[in-house]
Write a protein that holds these residues in place. Structure first.
Motif, short mmCIF file in Angstrom:
data_model
loop_
_atom_site.label_atom_id
_atom_site.label_comp_id
_atom_site.label_asym_id
_atom_site.label_seq_id
_atom_site.Cartn_x
_atom_site.Cartn_y
_atom_site.Cartn_z
N LEU A 54 4.37 -13.50 -24.55
CA LEU A 54 4.43 -13.97 -23.18
C LEU A 54 4.38 -15.50 -23.15
O LEU A 54 3.67 -16.12 -23.94
CB LEU A 54 3.27 -13.42 -22.36
N GLU A 58 3.85 -16.57 -17.88
CA GLU A 58 3.73 -15.11 -17.82
C GLU A 58 2.31 -14.66 -18.12
O GLU A 58 1.82 -13.69 -17.51
CB GLU A 58 4.72 -14.48 -18.81
N GLN A 59 1.64 -15.34 -19.04
CA GLN A 59 0.24 -14.99 -19.34
C GLN A 59 -0.65 -15.18 -18.11
O GLN A 59 -1.50 -14.34 -17.82
CB GLN A 59 -0.26 -15.85 -20.50
N LEU A 61 0.29 -15.17 -14.94
CA LEU A 61 0.64 -14.16 -13.93
C LEU A 61 0.05 -12.80 -14.30
O LEU A 61 -0.43 -12.07 -13.43
CB LEU A 61 2.16 -14.06 -13.79
N ALA A 62 0.07 -12.48 -15.60
CA ALA A 62 -0.47 -11.19 -16.04
C ALA A 62 -1.97 -11.12 -15.85
O ALA A 62 -2.53 -10.03 -15.67
CB ALA A 62 -0.10 -10.94 -17.50
N SER A 63 -2.65 -12.28 -15.89
CA SER A 63 -4.12 -12.29 -15.78
C SER A 63 -4.60 -12.49 -14.36
O SER A 63 -5.81 -12.50 -14.11
CB SER A 63 -4.69 -13.40 -16.67
N PRO A 67 -2.32 -10.31 -8.07
CA PRO A 67 -0.94 -10.65 -8.43
C PRO A 67 -0.07 -11.03 -7.23
O PRO A 67 0.79 -11.89 -7.34
CB PRO A 67 -0.43 -9.36 -9.11
N ARG A 136 6.35 -16.68 -6.99
CA ARG A 136 5.05 -16.86 -7.64
C ARG A 136 5.03 -18.03 -8.62
O ARG A 136 4.14 -18.11 -9.46
CB ARG A 136 4.61 -15.57 -8.34
N GLN A 137 5.98 -18.95 -8.50
CA GLN A 137 6.00 -20.12 -9.38
C GLN A 137 6.47 -21.34 -8.61
O GLN A 137 7.22 -21.23 -7.64
CB GLN A 137 6.94 -19.90 -10.57
#
Length: 369
Positions: A54, A58-59, A61-63, A67, A136-137
């Motif tokens: 990732l 991406e890391q 967003l995953a954490s 979300p 989301r960015q």
């Protein structure tokens, strides 16, 4: 010669033929021939493909704990190597870095490269702004000034100091009359700040500005209120939320921490030192540095661990005050002395601009532009 019956001769001939051909005719079926043993070599299984690592974005967003509200902010520009940070859409920016670069002064984060090149205050993004994201960015762009340009700006930052509020145009009576700003005057003040395009620095930005690490435009202002009075909470603070103008509420945490809206920064007005000592002066100039530090530690804990700035009760302070404040880990201390903050100012003796009853927008303009 013995005579052998023809039938026996025929049977003997058949048996002899069976032996010759390897087929023995009996009453049972012939036993099947066993298959050749399989090869003893083990087949190697096809390896699973290695997952693609990732990216830092991406890391994050995953954490993200939420979300749907996650916004990963990335940074770009000359000399920028700061990692992306996770912010929350709809909340104030909480984790924007203040980078350093040899020979330059950081001049802020901007929405676009064009805003960064022009140092456009409307496009400058900081902790006074709500986080907004696409998919989301988002990316922020850095700007830099030279130390000479930073000094040439000559920025003098006013820290406005309000206290209580009244809805009576004629004001309140009594010796504290001057403390009570008419609420419609306050609304007009905040509207002037918003419409005038003033930059609203955070306390960490002010700290970096004093060090000469951060460029702030001369058209900057910090709004504060002392005591978290009920009239502040019910009348004034909602105006800041409506207009989206950042302000700081200096709260006496020993009286209970007030609930504030998103555009109000709760900061320390001490925990239990807003009382006079035996000499009639505030405890900030009566207690030892250790006692002052202990009180401020308690106050900071009540405010979620924030140790950016403390407002001195009654404005009283001395060297023991500064020692206790520094010992507790606070960066800044605000007095009630009149004046403006410039590069190199004493961080533990910040002046303010007091707002009294009856001050109009015209009066405010004389003080802050």
């Amino acid at each position: 010669m013995t005579h052998v019956p023809r039938r026996r001769l025929l049977g003997f001939a058949v048996a002899l033929a069976a032996v010759t051909t390897g087929v023995l005719t009996t009453g049972c079926a012939p036993e099947p021939v066993a298959a050749a043993p399989a090869s003893s070599a083990t087949q190697t299984p096809t390896p699973s493909p290695t997952p693609t690592p990732l990216s830092p974005v991406e890391q994050l967003l995953a954490s993200a704990p939420d979300p749907a509200a996650a916004c990963v902010v990335s940074f770009t520009g000359d000399g920028i190597a700061d990692a992306p940070v996770l912010e929350t859409t709809g909340a104030l920016y909480a984790a924007l870095p203040i980078p350093a670069r040899d020979g330059f002064v950081f001049a802020g984060w901007y929405d676009t490269p064009a805003d960064a090149a022009a140092f456009a205050v409307p496009g400058r993004v900081n902790g006074a702004d709500l986080v907004a994201c696409t998919d989301r960015q988002r990316t922020l762009h850095a700007a830099w000034k030279t130390p000479a340009e930073n000094t040439a700006e000559g920025a003098r930052l006013p820290i406005l100091m309000y206290h209580q509020f009244t809805d009576k145009p004629e004001g309140e009576s009594g010796w504290l009359r001057g403390n009570y700003a008419y609420i419609e005057d306050y609304r007009a003040h905040m509207q002037h700040i918003k419409d005038g395009g003033f930059y609203l620095p955070t306390w960490l930005e002010l700290d970096a500005f004093i060090d000469g690490r951060l460029f702030l435009p001369d058209h900057s202002v910090i709004v504060t209120d002392d005591d978290a009075d009920p009239t502040w909470l019910s009348m004034a603070a909602p105006i800041n939320e409506q207009l989206q103008v950042l302000a700081t509420s200096f709260d006496i945490t020993g009286d209970g921490v007030a609930t504030q809206n998103a555009f109000i920064l709760p900061r320390s007005h001490t925990h239990a030192m807003h009382v006079a000592g035996a000499n009639g002066k505030g405890q900030m100039v009566n207690l030892s540095p250790d006692e002052i530090a202990a009180d401020l530690e308690t106050s900071a804990a009540a405010l979620g661990g924030v140790k950016e700035v403390v407002a001195y009760p009654y404005g009283h302070y001395d060297d023991r005050t500064k020692q206790g404040v520094a010992q507790a880990g606070f960066l800044l201390g605000r007095t009630i002395e009149q004046g403006y903050v410039s590069i190199g100012h004493d961080k533990l003796a910040l002046p303010c601009v007091r707002i009294n009853y009856g001050m109009t927008v015209a009066d405010l303009q004389k003080l802050i532009g």
